[in-house]
Design a protein around this motif. Structure first.
Motif, mmCIF file in Angstrom:
data_model
loop_
_atom_site.group_PDB
_atom_site.id
_atom_site.type_symbol
_atom_site.label_atom_id
_atom_site.label_comp_id
_atom_site.label_asym_id
_atom_site.label_seq_id
_atom_site.Cartn_x
_atom_site.Cartn_y
_atom_site.Cartn_z
ATOM 1 N N THR A 117 18.410 3.553 -61.696
ATOM 2 C CA THR A 117 17.377 2.599 -61.327
ATOM 3 C C THR A 117 17.937 1.555 -60.369
ATOM 4 O OG1 THR A 117 16.166 2.875 -63.399
ATOM 5 C CG2 THR A 117 15.836 0.803 -62.211
ATOM 6 N N ALA A 118 17.278 1.398 -59.233
ATOM 7 C CA ALA A 118 17.760 0.468 -58.207
ATOM 8 C C ALA A 118 16.785 0.475 -57.041
ATOM 9 C CB ALA A 118 19.151 0.878 -57.718
ATOM 10 N N VAL A 119 17.036 -0.421 -56.111
ATOM 11 C CA VAL A 119 16.388 -0.342 -54.805
ATOM 12 C C VAL A 119 17.300 0.491 -53.917
ATOM 13 C CG1 VAL A 119 15.494 -1.597 -52.827
ATOM 14 C CG2 VAL A 119 15.355 -2.617 -55.110
ATOM 15 N N TYR A 120 16.733 1.509 -53.317
ATOM 16 C CA TYR A 120 17.504 2.414 -52.474
ATOM 17 C C TYR A 120 17.225 2.102 -51.008
ATOM 18 C CZ TYR A 120 18.979 5.232 -56.418
ATOM 19 O OH TYR A 120 19.583 5.665 -57.577
ATOM 20 N N GLY A 168 10.097 6.386 -53.310
ATOM 21 C CA GLY A 168 10.492 5.808 -54.583
ATOM 22 C C GLY A 168 9.346 5.834 -55.577
ATOM 23 N N GLY A 169 9.677 5.552 -56.818
ATOM 24 C CA GLY A 169 8.654 5.528 -57.857
ATOM 25 C C GLY A 169 9.255 5.471 -59.224
ATOM 26 N N LEU A 170 8.417 5.731 -60.206
ATOM 27 C CA LEU A 170 8.822 5.728 -61.605
ATOM 28 C C LEU A 170 8.932 7.169 -62.088
ATOM 29 C CD1 LEU A 170 9.245 4.306 -64.363
ATOM 30 C CD2 LEU A 170 6.751 4.360 -64.632
ATOM 31 N N TYR A 224 22.021 -0.814 -38.842
ATOM 32 C CA TYR A 224 20.603 -1.035 -39.116
ATOM 33 C C TYR A 224 20.289 -0.610 -40.541
ATOM 34 C CZ TYR A 224 20.283 -1.478 -34.071
ATOM 35 O OH TYR A 224 20.460 -1.876 -32.774
ATOM 36 N N TRP A 225 19.337 -1.324 -41.125
ATOM 37 C CA TRP A 225 18.942 -1.075 -42.508
ATOM 38 C C TRP A 225 17.424 -0.928 -42.605
ATOM 39 C CZ3 TRP A 225 22.263 -0.820 -46.744
ATOM 40 C CH2 TRP A 225 23.585 -1.199 -46.507
ATOM 41 N N GLY A 226 17.002 -0.102 -43.538
ATOM 42 C CA GLY A 226 15.599 -0.090 -43.907
ATOM 43 C C GLY A 226 15.337 -1.189 -44.922
ATOM 44 N N LYS A 227 14.075 -1.301 -45.321
ATOM 45 C CA LYS A 227 13.706 -2.372 -46.259
ATOM 46 C C LYS A 227 13.837 -1.948 -47.707
ATOM 47 C CE LYS A 227 10.706 -4.824 -43.037
ATOM 48 N NZ LYS A 227 9.366 -5.404 -42.804
ATOM 49 N N GLY A 228 14.046 -0.679 -47.937
ATOM 50 C CA GLY A 228 14.305 -0.208 -49.287
ATOM 51 C C GLY A 228 13.088 0.370 -49.976
ATOM 52 N N THR A 229 13.356 1.190 -50.964
ATOM 53 C CA THR A 229 12.304 1.754 -51.810
ATOM 54 C C THR A 229 12.813 1.712 -53.246
ATOM 55 O OG1 THR A 229 10.825 3.660 -52.123
ATOM 56 C CG2 THR A 229 13.104 4.152 -51.529
ATOM 57 N N TRP A 277 22.951 6.303 -47.571
ATOM 58 C CA TRP A 277 22.095 5.755 -48.623
ATOM 59 C C TRP A 277 22.919 4.814 -49.491
ATOM 60 C CZ3 TRP A 277 16.898 6.388 -48.946
ATOM 61 C CH2 TRP A 277 16.321 7.432 -48.228
ATOM 62 N N PHE A 278 22.363 3.649 -49.747
ATOM 63 C CA PHE A 278 22.940 2.676 -50.663
ATOM 64 C C PHE A 278 21.891 2.333 -51.712
ATOM 65 C CE2 PHE A 278 26.832 1.316 -48.462
ATOM 66 C CZ PHE A 278 26.617 1.820 -47.185
ATOM 67 N N ARG A 279 22.333 1.763 -52.791
ATOM 68 C CA ARG A 279 21.404 1.269 -53.794
ATOM 69 C C ARG A 279 21.918 -0.047 -54.352
ATOM 70 N NH1 ARG A 279 22.329 5.927 -58.501
ATOM 71 N NH2 ARG A 279 24.428 5.247 -59.152
#
Length: 121
Positions: free
Chosen positions: A91-94, A9-11, A110-115, A36-38
């Protein structure tokens, strides 16, 4: 258990590209699909796309079709989300999540912590 870690992730400016990664570890042999979710603060989590580990099926939300592409490296058990022609509304947390293929977030195991992805106009 399965551990999922997102990165990438990033800008980025509108029209730009980013590639997100989702690395899986643990009991990966139990994983059928990676999705993938956001989520934007204050809004519901939204399905972006997913693929079966076998590669036999891939699904995308209408909002990202033609712009986002999911790929995988089974040797590394890593899934990628290539995001092109990014828009400010992307723009979101993915998050990546394992489970059945599709957009029902409560079905994910299971889920990751997001980026965080931020697209500037």
């Amino acid at each position: 258990q399965v551990q999922l870690v997102e990165s990438g992730g990033g800008l980025v400016q509108a029209g730009g590209s980013l590639r997100l990664s989702c690395a899986a570890s643990g009991r990966t042999f139990t994983v059928y699909a990676i999705n993938w979710f956001r989520q934007v603060p204050g809004k519901e989590r939204e399905f972006v796309g997913g693929t079966t580990v076998s590669g036999g099926a891939t699904s995308y939300a209408d909002s990202v079709k033609g712009r986002f592409t999911i790929s995988r490296d089974n040797a590394k058990f890593t899934m990628y989300l290539q995001m092109n022609s990014l828009k400010p509304e992307d723009t979101a947390v993915y998050y990546c999540a394992s489970g059945p293929l599709g957009g029902v977030d409560r079905a994910m195991e299971y889920w990751g912590k997001g980026t965080v992805v931020t697209v500037s106009s």
